[in-house]
Scaffold this active site. Structure first.
Site, PDB file in Angstrom:
ATOM      1  N   ASN A 141      12.269   3.808  52.858  1.00 44.23           N
ATOM      2  CA  ASN A 141      13.062   4.654  53.510  1.00 44.23           C
ATOM      3  C   ASN A 141      14.362   4.515  52.967  1.00 44.23           C
ATOM      4  O   ASN A 141      14.950   3.195  53.090  1.00 44.23           O
ATOM      5  CB  ASN A 141      13.089   4.498  55.097  1.00 44.23           C
ATOM      6  CG  ASN A 141      13.819   5.550  55.822  1.00 44.23           C
ATOM      7  OD1 ASN A 141      15.034   5.440  55.645  1.00 44.23           O
ATOM      8  ND2 ASN A 141      13.233   6.239  56.809  1.00 44.23           N
ATOM      9  N   HIS A 183      12.768   9.627  53.216  1.00 45.94           N
ATOM     10  CA  HIS A 183      11.996   9.071  54.091  1.00 45.94           C
ATOM     11  C   HIS A 183      11.032   8.254  52.909  1.00 45.94           C
ATOM     12  O   HIS A 183      10.931   8.600  51.832  1.00 45.94           O
ATOM     13  CB  HIS A 183      10.843   9.720  54.837  1.00 45.94           C
ATOM     14  CG  HIS A 183      11.612  10.274  56.151  1.00 45.94           C
ATOM     15  ND1 HIS A 183      11.038  10.824  57.137  1.00 45.94           N
ATOM     16  CD2 HIS A 183      12.847  10.741  56.186  1.00 45.94           C
ATOM     17  CE1 HIS A 183      11.905  11.391  58.035  1.00 45.94           C
ATOM     18  NE2 HIS A 183      12.976  11.351  57.399  1.00 45.94           N
ATOM     19  N   GLU A 198       7.814   7.954  52.303  1.00 40.71           N
ATOM     20  CA  GLU A 198       6.928   8.639  51.637  1.00 40.71           C
ATOM     21  C   GLU A 198       7.510   9.728  50.608  1.00 40.71           C
ATOM     22  O   GLU A 198       6.952  10.136  49.571  1.00 40.71           O
ATOM     23  CB  GLU A 198       5.909   9.561  52.649  1.00 40.71           C
ATOM     24  CG  GLU A 198       5.083   8.558  53.391  1.00 40.71           C
ATOM     25  CD  GLU A 198       6.075   8.344  54.821  1.00 40.71           C
ATOM     26  OE1 GLU A 198       5.524   7.868  55.822  1.00 40.71           O
ATOM     27  OE2 GLU A 198       7.223   8.408  54.958  1.00 40.71           O
ATOM     28  N   CYS A 240       5.845  11.526  59.658  1.00 39.41           N
ATOM     29  CA  CYS A 240       6.427  12.347  60.488  1.00 39.41           C
ATOM     30  C   CYS A 240       6.061  13.504  59.855  1.00 39.41           C
ATOM     31  O   CYS A 240       5.394  13.776  58.820  1.00 39.41           O
ATOM     32  CB  CYS A 240       7.941  11.988  60.348  1.00 39.41           C
ATOM     33  SG  CYS A 240       8.717  12.455  58.967  1.00 39.41           S
ATOM     34  N   CYS A 244       7.129  14.414  56.193  1.00 34.52           N
ATOM     35  CA  CYS A 244       6.212  13.537  55.025  1.00 34.52           C
ATOM     36  C   CYS A 244       5.119  14.305  55.233  1.00 34.52           C
ATOM     37  O   CYS A 244       4.187  14.142  54.228  1.00 34.52           O
ATOM     38  CB  CYS A 244       6.279  12.051  55.432  1.00 34.52           C
ATOM     39  SG  CYS A 244       8.048  11.611  54.977  1.00 34.52           S
ATOM     40  N   ASP A 301      17.119   8.385  63.259  1.00 35.16           N
ATOM     41  CA  ASP A 301      15.981   8.559  62.234  1.00 35.16           C
ATOM     42  C   ASP A 301      14.665   9.412  62.824  1.00 35.16           C
ATOM     43  O   ASP A 301      14.453  10.329  62.193  1.00 35.16           O
ATOM     44  CB  ASP A 301      15.176   7.186  61.736  1.00 35.16           C
ATOM     45  CG  ASP A 301      14.294   7.262  60.662  1.00 35.16           C
ATOM     46  OD1 ASP A 301      14.695   7.713  59.810  1.00 35.16           O
ATOM     47  OD2 ASP A 301      13.101   7.078  60.598  1.00 35.16           O
TER      48      ASP A 301
END
Length: 144
Positions: free
Chosen positions: A39, A50, A52, A77, A80, A140
């Site tokens: 991140n 992020h 990913e 999330c 991602c 975030d």
């Protein structure tokens, strides 16, 4: 512990050492890491970097993703998870989902196998970070 999740945890720790949120990710194909990331929302002042997403960007254009496995220290999330669905990743392995439940059902509804390793190390990384940086964490996850 799985060597690929260990690599994702190393990425999370790198992000933390840079002043960012401790979430890391690796992309694996044929038993080899082909992408890694963490991140960087704080470090790059960019809301969409992020772990990913950084990992996928660092893997580059690999063509077919259906034979890859995405590891993340935290359940992905919707951003991602959407990238995983879009690229046809068939398996996502998360370090934990206690801190953030993420988009597991969304991924599963699109045919992605999701495994939660429920790792204390991942939980503790996030717990310690959130205790010290609650505003940053809530920013975030969009709950500021």
């Amino acid at each position: 512990m799985d060597k690929f999740m260990s690599a994702a945890i190393d990425e999370a720790k790198t992000g933390l050492s840079e002043g960012g949120i401790p979430i890391g990710s690796v992309l694996v194909r044929d038993g080899k890491i082909i992408g890694r990331g963490h991140n960087k929302r704080v470090q790059e002042n960019d809301p969409v970097i992020h772990a990913e997403i950084d990992c996928l960007r660092n893997a580059g254009r690999i063509g077919i993703y259906s034979d890859t496995v995405l590891y993340s220290t935290l359940m992905p999330c919707y951003l991602c998870a959407g990238a995983s669905v879009q690229f046809g990743i068939k398996k996502v392995i998360a370090g934990e989902d206690e801190t953030f439940s993420g988009a597991r059902e969304f991924m599963e509804s699109h045919g992605i196998e999701v495994i939660n390793m429920n790792l204390e190390e991942c939980k503790n990384l996030m717990k310690d970070f959130i205790e010290k940086n609650p505003e940053l964490w809530f920013e975030d996850i969009g709950e500021l």
